[in-house]
Design a protein around this motif. Sequence first.
Motif, PDB file in Angstrom:
ATOM      1  N   TYR A  31       0.805  -1.212   0.000  1.00 26.05           N
ATOM      2  CA  TYR A  31       0.000   0.000   0.000  1.00 26.05           C
ATOM      3  C   TYR A  31       0.847   1.275   0.000  1.00 26.05           C
ATOM      4  CZ  TYR A  31      -3.415  -3.502   1.319  1.00 26.05           C
ATOM      5  OH  TYR A  31      -4.193  -4.617   1.335  1.00 26.05           O
ATOM      6  N   ILE A  32       2.168   1.132   0.077  1.00 20.79           N
ATOM      7  CA  ILE A  32       3.056   2.295   0.090  1.00 20.79           C
ATOM      8  C   ILE A  32       3.921   2.272  -1.164  1.00 20.79           C
ATOM      9  CG2 ILE A  32       4.977   3.424   1.287  1.00 20.79           C
ATOM     10  CD1 ILE A  32       3.836   2.393   3.908  1.00 20.79           C
ATOM     11  N   SER A  86      -6.200   9.606  -0.225  1.00 19.20           N
ATOM     12  CA  SER A  86      -4.986   9.687   0.592  1.00 19.20           C
ATOM     13  C   SER A  86      -5.249  10.248   1.979  1.00 19.20           C
ATOM     14  CB  SER A  86      -3.923  10.542  -0.126  1.00 19.20           C
ATOM     15  OG  SER A  86      -4.307  11.902  -0.163  1.00 19.20           O
ATOM     16  N   GLN A  87      -6.313  11.041   2.145  1.00 12.76           N
ATOM     17  CA  GLN A  87      -6.583  11.688   3.422  1.00 12.76           C
ATOM     18  C   GLN A  87      -7.654  10.977   4.249  1.00 12.76           C
ATOM     19  OE1 GLN A  87      -4.361  14.120   4.181  1.00 12.76           O
ATOM     20  NE2 GLN A  87      -3.586  13.479   2.168  1.00 12.76           N
ATOM     21  N   VAL A 146       8.218   6.699   0.051  1.00 16.55           N
ATOM     22  CA  VAL A 146       8.205   7.316   1.373  1.00 16.55           C
ATOM     23  C   VAL A 146       9.503   8.089   1.573  1.00 16.55           C
ATOM     24  CG1 VAL A 146       9.137   5.221   2.436  1.00 16.55           C
ATOM     25  CG2 VAL A 146       7.927   6.881   3.855  1.00 16.55           C
ATOM     26  N   ILE A 201       4.460  10.010   3.140  1.00 18.44           N
ATOM     27  CA  ILE A 201       4.140   8.756   2.444  1.00 18.44           C
ATOM     28  C   ILE A 201       3.372   9.026   1.163  1.00 18.44           C
ATOM     29  CG2 ILE A 201       2.744   6.650   2.606  1.00 18.44           C
ATOM     30  CD1 ILE A 201       3.447   6.545   5.572  1.00 18.44           C
ATOM     31  N   ASN A 202       3.763   8.336   0.102  1.00  9.99           N
ATOM     32  CA  ASN A 202       2.972   8.232  -1.124  1.00  9.99           C
ATOM     33  C   ASN A 202       2.211   6.925  -1.079  1.00  9.99           C
ATOM     34  OD1 ASN A 202       5.016   9.661  -3.811  1.00  9.99           O
ATOM     35  ND2 ASN A 202       3.684  10.627  -2.356  1.00  9.99           N
ATOM     36  N   ILE A 203       0.897   6.969  -1.057  1.00  5.96           N
ATOM     37  CA  ILE A 203       0.147   5.713  -1.119  1.00  5.96           C
ATOM     38  C   ILE A 203       0.221   5.151  -2.537  1.00  5.96           C
ATOM     39  CG2 ILE A 203      -1.451   6.436   0.703  1.00  5.96           C
ATOM     40  CD1 ILE A 203      -3.576   6.856  -1.546  1.00  5.96           C
ATOM     41  N   ALA A 245      -5.281   6.127   6.744  1.00 10.37           N
ATOM     42  CA  ALA A 245      -4.272   6.472   7.752  1.00 10.37           C
ATOM     43  C   ALA A 245      -4.042   5.299   8.695  1.00 10.37           C
ATOM     44  CB  ALA A 245      -4.713   7.704   8.534  1.00 10.37           C
ATOM     45  N   CYS A 290       0.133  11.419   4.668  1.00  7.45           N
ATOM     46  CA  CYS A 290      -0.043  10.807   3.352  1.00  7.45           C
ATOM     47  C   CYS A 290      -0.141  11.963   2.355  1.00  7.45           C
ATOM     48  CB  CYS A 290      -1.294   9.944   3.300  1.00  7.45           C
ATOM     49  SG  CYS A 290      -1.187   8.460   4.318  1.00  7.45           S
ATOM     50  N   MET A 334      -1.862   2.789   7.007  1.00  8.94           N
ATOM     51  CA  MET A 334      -0.466   3.210   7.022  1.00  8.94           C
ATOM     52  C   MET A 334       0.150   3.019   8.415  1.00  8.94           C
ATOM     53  SD  MET A 334       0.091   4.139   3.919  1.00  8.94           S
ATOM     54  CE  MET A 334      -1.191   2.988   3.367  1.00  8.94           C
TER      55      MET A 334
END
Length: 646
Positions: free
Chosen positions: A487-488, A531-532, A491, A506-508, A537, A562, A540
């Motif tokens: 999922y990442i 992402s928000q 980063v 982090i870049n999802i 979250a 994120c 992550m």
Amino acid sequence: METLPQLLSDNYGKIPAKIALRFKNFGIWKTYTWADYYEHVKAFAMGLASLGFDKGEKIGIIGDNQPPWYWGELAAQALGGVCVGIFVDAVAEEIKYILEHSDTSFVLAHDQEQVDKILEIRKELPLLKKIIYWDPKGLWFYDDPMLMSFDHVEALGREFEEKQSSFFEECLFQGRGEDCAVICYTSGTTGLPKGAMLSHRTLIENRKAWSELDPCYGGDNYLSFLSPAWATEQYLGVAGGFLSRFVINFPEGAETVQANIREVEPNVIFYGARQWESINAMIHVKMASARWLNRWVYKMFMPVAHKLMDTRLRSQKLSAVLRLLGTLSNVLLERPVRNKLGLNKIRYAYTAGAAVSPDIIRFFQAMGINVKQLYGLSETGVNTCHRDGDVDPATSGPALPRNEVKVAPDGEVLIRTDMMFIGYYKDPEAKQEKVDGEGWFHTGDFGYINEKNHLIVIDRVADMKELAGGQKYSPQFTEVRLRFSPYIKDVLVIGGKEQTYVSAIINIDFENVGKWAEANHISYTTFVDLSQKGEVAELMKEDIRNVNRVLPEEARMKRFVCLHKEFDADEAELTRTRKIRRSFVEERYRNILEGMYGGQSEVTVQSEVTYQDGRKGVMRAFVKVRSVDENGTGDGNASAGTVKGS
């Protein structure tokens, strides 16, 4: 044979009818024998000569991995010229810098997209004589005297040959091993890219040393996927093709690579760290959404596959029970996965260019895919590699033959080899700064050598961080372990002398997180929105906590965001080999750093975007700051980014 074109001539003389190249175009695999290879190189070289290309001149090449790249490079080298590789996704400004700095006079471009980039900057390149393209689609009605098709140049070459039949061979055999063959521009993570000049001897001898460890053969298939603008592809794909005489296969396009691999079933493959991470993420996500029986098989037999791998790597004897379970694991899990990936016949699978999580290597080794980590630089070639049966996922293996590796008292990795680069183009003093009086190249990497003589690279010396309390840690060590998560995607771990703890941007992975959200009935609209999400979250946080458990207390991440967008090479956030430009990104998102360390719960981010038509706009988004120790999903409300044109 001292040069690459001379090796081509030798193969042409000895095995003219054997297949050298294979390229899938419009759904059909087209093959080229060594005779075809030689004739295309000869015709294009003669065409270049008729256009005024002379010894020592440079030809810049930009495009996908296809036969014309190889033909163009070898043709220029046969005339005593030099190839300057350019990454296909480079923007016009980057191309201008490379062409201007290298004094390039001819450009070989793939298609209309690349030609348009060159035409945009040609008035700023007074040395540029011709722009040659090999895919005419969209260029039929371009009326510019500087433009010329690859086929036209070859036709000129055949006319030139009628007048001077021995010209090509005379030029070809005047080449010497010490001549510069290619200029590979460094990634430029700490400044402007430098042009590392590699001789024919450097390329050929480095590949020979590598082959002593991992020999390849004439019947092997190699998939050329990474750009020849990258030095490692020059060593393995270009020089390796001539020395090993394996078949070089070119995929139809970036989007068809996985399907093409299944057709080719290569014996040798080279992916960058990000490609292996992407494949790993794809497998884990597909398994999570597979039928219950497939999920059960995966859950039951992955521990068996890992146990088998560990037993083999330790050279321990297999028990009868483990041998039986291993057979079942291979039939039910490992072989189906390899078949899906097209890697059932793989003998050597390499990764290099950036650090990769040991968990990635462990996973693929458990699947029966012999992934080995290389260490090297454009300037020194490939210097270390795992041996079969001695693959330690946390290391880059021991030194290759004719290479020496040691660690300086301050922890910097030093390399000494007789296959060093010539120097940096237009900057002879820079080599003197890098190579000391005893011939050791100072890599700028921080690492150590373990009791088995394996090199372990921790991070760049310049990127090692020290917190306010004096504790030192490696951001890269943490980043590569976080990227094991499906999922990442990327980063950036942050924390310096002004901070008391470590945090992360982090870049999802939008595709994988999107599938996870759909499976969990979480609605979203855009990348920013997803992402928000509070639920994302929490996803992550789980990955961060897992990594935190293996880190010393001072290196554990306490807060994160994120990011509302992916890191982008076109915005100078990444190099063309997908390395983060750490200093640039930290400065660009300084307000996020201030928000994380200032106790804020939300930060407004503003960034400039450039549209395809050249217009510029401003993107604003509200990014939530999260604490790793928080419980609950938060409010889950994200403010979508807005774009204003200007």
